[in-house]
Design a protein around this motif. Structure first.
Motif, mmCIF file in Angstrom:
data_model
loop_
_atom_site.group_PDB
_atom_site.id
_atom_site.type_symbol
_atom_site.label_atom_id
_atom_site.label_comp_id
_atom_site.label_asym_id
_atom_site.label_seq_id
_atom_site.Cartn_x
_atom_site.Cartn_y
_atom_site.Cartn_z
ATOM 1 N N GLY A 129 7.552 71.490 35.375
ATOM 2 C CA GLY A 129 8.423 72.651 35.457
ATOM 3 C C GLY A 129 7.701 73.922 35.042
ATOM 4 N N ILE A 130 8.392 75.074 35.288
ATOM 5 C CA ILE A 130 7.823 76.374 34.933
ATOM 6 C C ILE A 130 8.046 76.612 33.444
ATOM 7 C CG2 ILE A 130 7.891 78.836 35.423
ATOM 8 C CD1 ILE A 130 8.957 78.167 38.182
ATOM 9 N N ASN A 131 7.048 77.162 32.831
ATOM 10 C CA ASN A 131 7.140 77.448 31.404
ATOM 11 C C ASN A 131 8.271 78.437 31.140
ATOM 12 O OD1 ASN A 131 6.620 78.390 28.715
ATOM 13 N ND2 ASN A 131 4.522 77.616 28.947
ATOM 14 N N PRO A 132 9.132 78.200 30.148
ATOM 15 C CA PRO A 132 10.242 79.136 29.848
ATOM 16 C C PRO A 132 9.761 80.537 29.505
ATOM 17 C CG PRO A 132 10.577 77.040 28.740
ATOM 18 C CD PRO A 132 9.219 76.984 29.316
ATOM 19 N N ILE A 133 8.615 80.675 28.929
ATOM 20 C CA ILE A 133 8.110 82.015 28.591
ATOM 21 C C ILE A 133 7.823 82.813 29.856
ATOM 22 C CG2 ILE A 133 6.211 83.248 27.462
ATOM 23 C CD1 ILE A 133 5.989 80.966 25.513
ATOM 24 N N ILE A 134 7.265 82.121 30.879
ATOM 25 C CA ILE A 134 6.988 82.806 32.147
ATOM 26 C C ILE A 134 8.300 83.241 32.805
ATOM 27 C CG2 ILE A 134 5.983 82.524 34.441
ATOM 28 C CD1 ILE A 134 4.000 80.582 33.216
ATOM 29 N N ILE A 135 9.299 82.375 32.746
ATOM 30 C CA ILE A 135 10.605 82.733 33.323
ATOM 31 C C ILE A 135 11.194 83.949 32.608
ATOM 32 C CG2 ILE A 135 12.966 81.924 33.679
ATOM 33 C CD1 ILE A 135 11.835 79.117 33.978
ATOM 34 N N TRP A 136 11.093 83.972 31.274
ATOM 35 C CA TRP A 136 11.628 85.107 30.504
ATOM 36 C C TRP A 136 10.894 86.400 30.855
ATOM 37 C CZ3 TRP A 136 9.197 88.036 26.645
ATOM 38 C CH2 TRP A 136 10.029 88.905 25.933
ATOM 39 N N GLN A 137 9.553 86.321 31.034
ATOM 40 C CA GLN A 137 8.799 87.519 31.394
ATOM 41 C C GLN A 137 9.201 88.033 32.773
ATOM 42 O OE1 GLN A 137 4.735 86.287 31.048
ATOM 43 N NE2 GLN A 137 4.653 86.560 28.807
ATOM 44 N N GLN A 138 9.394 87.102 33.717
ATOM 45 C CA GLN A 138 9.831 87.531 35.058
ATOM 46 C C GLN A 138 11.206 88.192 35.011
ATOM 47 O OE1 GLN A 138 9.619 83.953 37.382
ATOM 48 N NE2 GLN A 138 7.367 84.019 37.578
ATOM 49 N N GLU A 139 12.127 87.653 34.216
ATOM 50 C CA GLU A 139 13.464 88.249 34.101
ATOM 51 C C GLU A 139 13.387 89.646 33.481
ATOM 52 O OE1 GLU A 139 15.714 85.471 31.876
ATOM 53 O OE2 GLU A 139 15.997 84.069 33.558
ATOM 54 N N GLU A 140 12.527 89.808 32.465
ATOM 55 C CA GLU A 140 12.399 91.125 31.845
ATOM 56 C C GLU A 140 11.842 92.152 32.832
ATOM 57 O OE1 GLU A 140 13.167 92.309 28.804
ATOM 58 O OE2 GLU A 140 14.256 90.430 28.451
ATOM 59 N N GLU A 141 10.893 91.735 33.656
ATOM 60 C CA GLU A 141 10.345 92.664 34.653
ATOM 61 C C GLU A 141 11.403 93.062 35.684
ATOM 62 O OE1 GLU A 141 7.003 90.726 36.311
ATOM 63 O OE2 GLU A 141 5.730 90.923 34.515
ATOM 64 N N GLU A 142 12.211 92.100 36.101
ATOM 65 C CA GLU A 142 13.277 92.420 37.070
ATOM 66 C C GLU A 142 14.305 93.367 36.461
ATOM 67 O OE1 GLU A 142 14.856 88.731 38.338
ATOM 68 O OE2 GLU A 142 13.084 88.159 39.519
ATOM 69 N N ARG A 143 14.650 93.164 35.186
ATOM 70 C CA ARG A 143 15.612 94.060 34.521
ATOM 71 C C ARG A 143 15.046 95.467 34.401
ATOM 72 N NH1 ARG A 143 16.937 89.864 29.680
ATOM 73 N NH2 ARG A 143 18.336 88.464 30.853
ATOM 74 N N ALA A 144 13.745 95.562 34.081
ATOM 75 C CA ALA A 144 13.146 96.894 33.967
ATOM 76 C C ALA A 144 13.148 97.619 35.308
ATOM 77 C CB ALA A 144 11.715 96.761 33.428
ATOM 78 N N LYS A 145 12.847 96.881 36.386
ATOM 79 C CA LYS A 145 12.878 97.499 37.723
ATOM 80 C C LYS A 145 14.294 97.935 38.098
ATOM 81 C CE LYS A 145 8.906 94.962 39.551
ATOM 82 N NZ LYS A 145 8.468 93.967 40.556
#
Length: 465
Positions: free
Chosen positions: A428-444
């Protein structure tokens, strides 16, 4: 000195032996009666010493013979002293060539490093014991420290060392005084080179020993090819035997039964292979029969072996071996206490668990226990180990004790479907990577939802142009 018949491979198998051979040839030229360094008879204290040379005469000969300047001649002369080809008669601890009237002598060829024999601790202990007898205990500080350490390490043969020292001292007194002084200086110079004082660089340090001579010419012919082929075949068959024996016990080649705890949450493997589990697995019991070392290395196998020895009325052998291991790897402060306990339990006449070893080994062990150290029981322990390995171990493999444990041993079931699914599962995908992707989407998204500054937008476009 004790005559050495076994050559040391360390100096022989070094590339610098070619350099030492050239130095040897130069020293032989320096000793030539016609073209060599001029020598004369000089008095050292009140004794006349023959064939003495001065430091400035040596430097002058090197400079004239090799066509070098004074500084380079000084370096070459110091190298000759550091390697032990020349030794000082006055300040023997400083292995340098002084450009003055300091007195030197050429070392006898027996002590040259090109002889390739190893400076053994036993020879050094004999030398220090002889000096201790001659000087009545007035050794240098670092020599006293060496003497104490060698007395501990070579305690099992210290009587032999003292006997040799007394014989050499008695033989030395029969020589005339000049010869005796010369030989003492030669021997002292040799040990200063090979056992230098602390915080002093030794020219004889050459690193790790080599097992193959890089300078030797390759032997060609049918005989040499046949010898190499036989050696290769022996190595090949040993590797093949080892692979055949251990292939089912290799975790890379055989599956982990009943399941791999690193890939699943099932801990059955750890539970079945605990150190002192009541009923071991068949793989574990089978491994005991591979070698006596495998049996002793497994705590559960050693416990089963103790049961067999108890029925054979020879449990004291394994008990002594374990006590010797505990003493060898235990703390230094407990060595004396453990040595006394072992002596009273296993070695003393009428001991409750007296072991049966030959008289010579018993005598050496009992004598060594007067000044105990970690390895004082090595001879007796090796004797007992070989006795159990060659006789008791094979009787154990044929005994009902081993056959009963073979019958009771467990055979874990193969991996379940759950483990196979776990092995085929993609990571599976590392939870930290998922959290970083979500933060980038929120910033955009936040940047897109905010008001647009026309001036900044135009300025950025102009900058890009």
């Amino acid at each position: 000195m004790t005559i050495k018949f076994i050559r040391d491979h360390g100096q022989h198998y070094r590339p610098r032996m070619a350099c030492l051979a050239k130095v040897e040839a130069m020293v032989l030229e320096m000793q030539d009666s016609k073209s060599g360094v001029k020598s004369s008879e000089q008095k050292l204290n009140i004794t006349s010493i023959p064939h003495v040379v001065t430091g400035q005469d040596i430097l002058a000969w090197i400079a004239n013979h090799m066509k070098v300047d004074a500084q380079e001649a000084q370096t070459i002369g110091t190298m000759l002293v550091a390697y032990g080809f020349i030794y000082p008669l006055q300040d023997h601890k400083k292995l340098i060539l002084k450009p003055d009237v300091s007195l030197y002598r050429f070392q006898t060829p027996y002590f040259w490093p090109v002889q390739k024999w190893k400076a053994d601790n036993t020879d050094y202990a004999i030398y220090l014991a002889k000096r201790n007898i001659r000087k009545k205990g007035t050794l240098d500080v670092y020599e006293q420290e060496y003497y104490k350490n060698l007395h501990k390490w070579l305690n099992h043969k210290w009587d032999f060392i003292v006997m040799q020292a007394k014989e050499q001292y008695r033989a030395g007194k029969e020589r005339n005084k000049a010869d005796r002084v010369v030989f003492d200086c030669q021997e002292r110079a040799y040990w200063i080179v090979h056992r230098p004082p602390p915080r002093t660089h030794s020219a004889m340090d050459y690193g790790v020993d080599r097992l193959i001579d890089p300078n030797a010419e390759e032997v060609k012919g049918e005989g040499a090819h046949g010898v190499r082929l036989i050696c290769l075949l022996r190595v090949f068959f040993r590797i093949l035997k080892h692979m055949t024996t251990y292939k089912d016990h290799d975790p890379f080649l055989a599956p982990c039964l009943p399941s791999n705890p690193w890939q699943t949450d099932d801990s059955s493997y750890w539970d079945l292979n605990m150190r002192n589990v009541e009923i071991p697995t068949k793989m574990r019991v089978e491994r005991w029969s591979f070698s006596f070392f495998e049996l002793l290395n497994d705590p559960r196998g050693r416990t089963d072996f103790k049961v067999f020895l108890k029925k054979e009325f020879s449990g004291e052998n394994l008990a002594f071996w374990e006590a010797a291991e505990e003493m060898k790897w235990g703390t230094a402060s407990s060595i004396s206490e453990k040595a006394q306990t072992i002596f009273k339990t296993f070695l003393a006449p009428g001991a409750p668990r007296w072991i049966n070893i030959d008289g010579r080994t018993m005598g050496l062990t009992v004598k060594g226990l007067e000044h105990p150290h970690r390895y004082v029981l090595d001879a007796a322990q090796t004797h007992i180990f070989m006795l159990m390995k060659k006789d008791t171990f094979y009787r154990y493999l044929k005994s009902p004790v081993y056959k009963d444990i073979q019958k009771k041993a467990l055979s874990p079931a193969p991996p379940s479907q759950l483990e196979q699914n776990a092995q085929n599962r993609k990571p599976g995908i590392n939870p930290i990577i998922i959290w970083q992707q979500e933060e980038e989407e929120r910033a955009k998204a936040a940047a897109a939802a905010g008001p647009i500054d026309i001036k900044k937008l135009m300025a950025s476009k102009l900058d890009r142009k």
